[in-house]
Design an enzyme around this catalytic site. Structure first.
Site, PDB file in Angstrom:
ATOM      1  CG  HIS A  16      -1.798  -1.138   1.373  1.00 59.37           C
ATOM      2  ND1 HIS A  16      -3.081  -1.156   0.874  1.00 59.37           N
ATOM      3  CD2 HIS A  16      -1.610  -2.354   1.958  1.00 59.37           C
ATOM      4  CE1 HIS A  16      -3.652  -2.322   1.139  1.00 59.37           C
ATOM      5  NE2 HIS A  16      -2.775  -3.067   1.797  1.00 59.37           N
ATOM      6  NE  ARG A  18      -2.542   3.823   3.403  1.00 56.92           N
ATOM      7  CZ  ARG A  18      -3.141   2.668   3.622  1.00 56.92           C
ATOM      8  NH1 ARG A  18      -3.839   2.085   2.651  1.00 56.92           N
ATOM      9  NH2 ARG A  18      -3.060   2.086   4.796  1.00 56.92           N
ATOM     10  CG  ASP A 247      -1.068  -5.972   4.265  1.00 56.84           C
ATOM     11  OD1 ASP A 247      -1.483  -5.072   3.503  1.00 56.84           O
ATOM     12  OD2 ASP A 247      -1.755  -6.435   5.202  1.00 56.84           O
TER      13      ASP A 247
END
Length: 344
Positions: A16, A18, A247
């Site tokens: 991730h 963002r 993750d």
């Protein structure tokens, strides 16, 4: 005792980053270590079309430091209404996979899948195209205990999915239980799993030691020690079914240290060092290269990387906080000492 470790440059198969200023703050951490990363699509709004994925890829590429070779591998967010022709457009645009979030299972998953059967047209198109499905493997039924949701998912979702789409490549993401490790190990070659560094290093006691520690809170949540040991066994087994996926999930510190704390551990700053620690603790440093650098590209049908990186056994202290746009970001193990350090 091994003092240096050189690996084929690894990839992160679950990340991730963002968007906006947050993206600009975290992408350099990953690009320093990994040649490629599978980028999760759970933005607000989610990345559901090929055009959105291409635009997101361009924003990520713009945040990669000059002179650094890093390729973001894009995914689409699967919904109940994803049309089969979007799969064709996605593949043509270089999108490599779709992500299945059960609605409400984790951060920004409210637009996720309510019933897997509603996605069957898209899954049929993916199976034809050879495009992998990446699965957040937890049921969201509130009657199911949060610590049991992965195991229940295997019976309720994974087994029927594998029965109905036997040729579809499926990655069981960030597995956390012995049941999931056993399921993947026993499945056919079309099924694989990613494992995070934090699930290899910690059990659920870490969340509560010395008080409530929100920076160890993630979804799927950390489990009992028996499950951590099963994950370590799987990761260090040499099986090509298991590979690295951090993750890593950044959140502003004030939203982690909150009455309703966000789920996610930020590990990208020191990801490969954390994995080296886990494999070293297990006496399996010789298995790290396969897990980190070989099994993932082989499953995805992508070439292995040609470069290398080197780690040295050298204690160093992680910073306690990092800049994160207008906020602060606290990395997992911030302020603590790691035994392995990535050489510049």
């Amino acid at each position: 005792m091994t003092t240096t470790l050189t690996l084929i440059r690894p990839d992160d198969w679950h990340l991730h980053v963002r968007d906006g200023a947050a993206l600009a703050a975290v992408v350099p951490h990953t690009a320093r270590q990994f040649a490629r990363a599978i980028i999760m699509p759970n933005l607000r709004p989610p990345v559901t079309t090929a055009a959105q994925a291409v635009a997101y890829r361009e924003r990520i590429a713009a945040a990669v430091p000059a002179g650094v070779d890093f390729t973001p591998l894009m995914t689409l967010y699967l919904t109940d209404n994803t049309p089969a022709d979007e799969i064709v457009r996605a593949q043509a645009a270089g999108v490599v996979a779709l992500k299945l979030y059960p609605a409400g299972a984790t951060t920004n998953s409210d637009a996720g899948v309510t019933d897997v059967r509603k996605t069957y047209a898209a899954l049929e198109a993916m199976q034809r195209a050879g495009m992998p499905l990446l699965v957040h493997g937890e049921v969201t039924d509130p009657a199911v205990d949060v610590f049991d949701r992965e195991a229940v998912f295997i019976d309720q979702v994974m087994r029927p999915l594998r029965r109905d789409f036997p040729e579809l490549k499926v990655v069981f993401e960030h597995i956390t239980t012995q049941e999931a490790a056993d399921y993947v190990a026993e499945a056919d070659a079309h099924t694989a799993a990613t494992i995070t560094a934090h699930h290899l290093l910690y059990n659920r006691n870490a969340i509560f030691t010395g008080g409530l520690r929100p920076h160890y809170y993630c979804l799927p949540v950390l489990k009992r020690e028996v499950h951590r040991l099963a994950l370590v066994k799987a990761a260090t087994s040499g099986s090509s079914k298991f590979f690295l996926g951090t993750d890593s999930a950044p959140h502003p510190a004030h939203l982690k240290e909150h009455a309703a704390a966000c789920a996610g551990c930020y590990t990208a700053l020191s990801a490969i060092e954390l994995y080296a620690q886990a494999f070293d603790d297990a006496g399996a440093l010789d298995k790290l290269e396969g897990f980190a650098s070989l099994h993932g590209p082989d499953f995805y049908g992508l070439p292995r990387n040609s470069g290398t990186l080197t780690l040295r056994r050298e204690p160093w202290q992680l910073p306690e906080t990092l800049a994160f746009g207008d906020a602060q970001l606290k990395p997992l193990c911030g302020g603590e000492t790691l035994d392995w350090r990535l050489l510049a």
